[in-house]
Design a protein around this motif. Structure first.
Motif, PDB file in Angstrom:
ATOM      1  N   ARG A  13      93.490-101.472  64.285  1.00 30.20           N
ATOM      2  CA  ARG A  13      94.155-100.666  63.844  1.00 30.20           C
ATOM      3  C   ARG A  13      94.547 -99.721  62.974  1.00 30.20           C
ATOM      4  N   LEU A  14      93.620 -99.899  61.876  1.00 32.83           N
ATOM      5  CA  LEU A  14      94.105 -98.841  60.587  1.00 32.83           C
ATOM      6  C   LEU A  14      93.525 -97.395  61.187  1.00 32.83           C
ATOM      7  N   ILE A  15      92.725 -97.355  62.417  1.00 32.91           N
ATOM      8  CA  ILE A  15      91.914 -95.870  63.236  1.00 32.91           C
ATOM      9  C   ILE A  15      93.283 -94.721  64.031  1.00 32.91           C
ATOM     10  N   ASP A  38      87.896 -85.022  60.168  1.00 36.88           N
ATOM     11  CA  ASP A  38      87.553 -83.879  58.715  1.00 36.88           C
ATOM     12  C   ASP A  38      87.639 -85.052  57.829  1.00 36.88           C
ATOM     13  N   SER A  39      86.879 -83.927  56.872  1.00 37.46           N
ATOM     14  CA  SER A  39      86.730 -84.362  55.150  1.00 37.46           C
ATOM     15  C   SER A  39      88.296 -84.702  54.679  1.00 37.46           C
ATOM     16  N   LEU A  40      89.192 -84.471  55.307  1.00 31.57           N
ATOM     17  CA  LEU A  40      90.775 -84.905  54.651  1.00 31.57           C
ATOM     18  C   LEU A  40      91.035 -85.909  55.523  1.00 31.57           C
ATOM     19  N   THR A  41      90.915 -85.994  56.720  1.00 33.74           N
ATOM     20  CA  THR A  41      91.412 -87.896  57.407  1.00 33.74           C
ATOM     21  C   THR A  41      90.641 -88.725  57.239  1.00 33.74           C
ATOM     22  N   VAL A  42      89.596 -88.164  56.993  1.00 30.26           N
ATOM     23  CA  VAL A  42      88.276 -89.280  56.443  1.00 30.26           C
ATOM     24  C   VAL A  42      88.792 -89.705  54.955  1.00 30.26           C
ATOM     25  N   MET A  43      89.043 -89.022  53.695  1.00 30.78           N
ATOM     26  CA  MET A  43      89.934 -89.267  53.226  1.00 30.78           C
ATOM     27  C   MET A  43      91.249 -90.364  52.627  1.00 30.78           C
ATOM     28  N   ASP A  44      91.849 -89.457  53.579  1.00 29.38           N
ATOM     29  CA  ASP A  44      92.846 -90.516  54.412  1.00 29.38           C
ATOM     30  C   ASP A  44      92.895 -91.831  54.518  1.00 29.38           C
ATOM     31  N   VAL A  46      89.824 -93.684  54.615  1.00 30.07           N
ATOM     32  CA  VAL A  46      89.572 -94.405  53.398  1.00 30.07           C
ATOM     33  C   VAL A  46      89.985 -94.982  52.487  1.00 30.07           C
ATOM     34  N   ALA A  47      91.484 -94.275  52.132  1.00 31.88           N
ATOM     35  CA  ALA A  47      92.008 -95.013  51.515  1.00 31.88           C
ATOM     36  C   ALA A  47      92.819 -96.071  51.765  1.00 31.88           C
ATOM     37  N   ILE A  55      89.146-103.410  48.120  1.00 37.34           N
ATOM     38  CA  ILE A  55      88.189-102.872  48.197  1.00 37.34           C
ATOM     39  C   ILE A  55      87.682-101.069  47.429  1.00 37.34           C
ATOM     40  N   ILE A  56      86.637-101.018  46.987  1.00 39.53           N
ATOM     41  CA  ILE A  56      86.902 -99.813  46.544  1.00 39.53           C
ATOM     42  C   ILE A  56      85.174 -99.495  47.435  1.00 39.53           C
TER      43      ILE A  56
END
Length: 84
Positions: A13-15, A38-44, A46-47, A55-56
């Motif tokens: 759902r989050l994807i 890309d890395s920005l999408t991954v960071m968003d 993961v957040a 969790i972290i």
């Protein structure tokens, strides 16, 4: 429904908002290859995962997670042993 299945359902759902290519989601789908994040999408993303599950996910863990299934396993492990 198992905890793992619930985590998988939540992760997929989050994807969805990040799934610009409309890839059919399954545990073997890779973030870099199949979803072409890309890395920005991954960071968003993961957040969003961290907020949802409280969790972290460390940078080292992120480097090892390539597929949806691996992410589900990591979240399950963190939820079980992580924050108590």
């Amino acid at each position: 429904m198992s905890d793992r299945q619930q985590i998988l359902d939540t992760v997929t759902r989050l994807i969805e908002p990040f799934n610009k290519k409309g890839v059919a989601l399954a545990e073997g789908i890779t973030f870099a290859g199949d979803l072409e994040w890309d890395s920005l999408t991954v960071m968003d993303f993961v957040a969003a995962i961290e907020d949802e599950f409280d969790i972290i996910i460390t940078m080292n863990m992120q480097a090892e997670i390539e597929t949806v299934g691996q992410l589900v396993d990591a979240v399950a492990k963190l939820k079980d042993g992580g924050n108590g």
